[in-house]
Design a protein around this motif. Structure first.
Motif, short mmCIF file in Angstrom:
data_model
loop_
_atom_site.label_atom_id
_atom_site.label_comp_id
_atom_site.label_asym_id
_atom_site.label_seq_id
_atom_site.Cartn_x
_atom_site.Cartn_y
_atom_site.Cartn_z
N LEU A 168 0.83 -1.20 0.00
CA LEU A 168 0.00 0.00 0.00
C LEU A 168 0.87 1.26 0.00
CD1 LEU A 168 -2.71 -1.03 2.62
CD2 LEU A 168 -3.09 -0.70 0.16
N PRO A 169 0.42 2.33 -0.65
CA PRO A 169 1.17 3.60 -0.60
C PRO A 169 1.23 4.14 0.83
CG PRO A 169 -0.52 3.63 -2.31
CD PRO A 169 -0.78 2.42 -1.49
N SER A 170 2.32 4.83 1.13
CA SER A 170 2.50 5.37 2.47
C SER A 170 3.01 6.80 2.39
CB SER A 170 3.48 4.51 3.26
OG SER A 170 4.80 4.70 2.77
N ARG A 171 3.20 7.42 3.55
CA ARG A 171 3.69 8.79 3.59
C ARG A 171 5.09 8.91 3.01
NH1 ARG A 171 2.78 11.31 8.08
NH2 ARG A 171 1.27 9.82 8.92
N ARG A 172 5.79 7.78 2.84
CA ARG A 172 7.11 7.82 2.20
C ARG A 172 7.01 8.11 0.71
NH1 ARG A 172 10.39 2.75 5.02
NH2 ARG A 172 10.28 3.54 7.18
N ASP A 173 5.83 7.85 0.13
CA ASP A 173 5.59 8.20 -1.27
C ASP A 173 5.13 9.66 -1.31
OD1 ASP A 173 5.87 5.42 -2.34
OD2 ASP A 173 4.16 5.11 -1.01
#
Length: 343
Positions: free
Chosen positions: A15-20
């Motif tokens: 899943l996408p995260s705040r790192r993206d």
């Protein structure tokens, strides 16, 4: 990393995260530690369409179920209402819609995203391709459950002289992201990307757009307006890229929002990346409160404060709704806004 891959594999680490960078305000990995089980097949529930009386083809997709095609032949004119329903409690599902619009054809596409139970993770990929001179108006009504998580990812490809207009209307969800990417060829193609979010409670909504102007003589206009209250959070990310050689591009972007409570939040990032010289491009972004002078003026003339606030807010978002071309859809959009603003 993608939501579709995470659902298919059952692996939450995808899943996408705040790192993206593009997902830093809509962190799904931090929210969902363990993937829900695959949603079971479901059946549509009773629903009174706001487009009753229209000569529309209505199609329902319940809890995902793969890919669906919609083809509009050259010169044809069609009205299609597409419903994406999430009826599973704590289920995960993918859906795809492939739309092809032939040369000189015209399509009005109304999509609704609805949730009957909480805890779901829904992901929908929409692919729209317009041939030369085709015209599409797409209006999205997002009515997800307050405890639902929903992602709608649309990719749009324009041909020369095509015209694509889009309006997204949402009241948010636990997490919600509605993203649109457009490949713009220039060549006198016209693009309008609009949106309105009306959020309350702890609802979140993320409206993200990316437009890539790849050739000369292209036009883009974009207007997004939002209202947040209580502890809700609105996100707007708009990026317009004008490639080298895409001269005579005319691109305008505006995002304007109202914050109606101390605990509500707006995160906005409008961007213009210009690699051509002969262009007309601009963007604007404002976040504030209701005009106190206008509110005072209305109250001085005997209007109750709650009604005055509702009418001023309705007028604020009304500019987006007024730009919808199809009369019946515009009326449905106005009714949607009035209901949420209690006008």
């Amino acid at each position: 990393m993608s939501v579709a891959q995470a659902i298919t594999s059952g692996d939450a680490s995808l899943l996408p995260s705040r790192r993206d960078e593009d997902w830093r305000w809509t962190d799904l990995r931090g929210l969902i530690r363990q993937m829900p089980a695959a949603s079971p097949e479901g059946r549509p529930w009773a629903w009174e369409s706001p487009l009753a009386g229209q000569a529309a083809v209505e199609v329902a997709v319940v809890n995902g179920r793969g890919s669906t095609d919609l083809e509009v032949a050259a010169g044809e004119e069609r009205f299609v209402a597409w419903r994406f329903l999430s009826t599973a409690e704590a289920g995960a599902h993918n859906a795809e819609l492939w739309v092809s619009v032939g040369e000189g054809a015209k399509l009005t596409l109304v999509e609704s995203y609805e949730g009957a139970a909480g805890g779901y993770l829904a992901n929908t990929m929409v692919n729209i391709k317009l041939a030369k001179g085709a015209k599409v108006e797409r209006v999205v009504f997002a009515a997800d459950h307050a405890e639902g998580v929903s992602v709608v990812d649309a990719s749009v490809e324009l041909a020369a002289d095509a015209a694509y207009a889009q309006t997204v209307l949402t009241h948010g969800a636990r997490r919600q992201r509605i993203e649109t990417k457009v490949a713009h060829p220039g060549a006198h193609a016209q693009l309008r990307l609009d949106g309105a979010y009306l959020l309350e409670g702890q609802h979140n909504a993320d409206l993200t757009t990316v437009v890539e102007h790849q050739g000369v003589d292209g036009t883009t206009t974009q207007l997004t307006k939002g209202v947040v209250r209580d502890q809700s959070r609105g996100v707007f990310q708009g990026r317009i890229v004008v490639a080298e050689g895409a001269d005579r591009t005319d691109a305008r972007m505006g995002h304007h929002a109202l914050i109606l409570s101390d605990k509500a939040e707006i995160d906005a990032r409008p961007e213009l990346l210009i690699f051509a010289d002969d262009v007309q491009c601009a963007h604007g972004n404002t976040v504030g409160a209701l005009d106190e002078d206008a509110l005072f003026y209305a109250e001085q003339r005997g209007m109750p404060e709650d009604l005055a606030r509702a009418l001023l807010t309705a007028a604020f978002v009304g500019e987006v709704i007024d730009r919808i071309e199809h009369a019946a859809v515009r009326e449905a959009a106005q009714a949607w806004a009035d209901q949420r603003l209690e006008v």
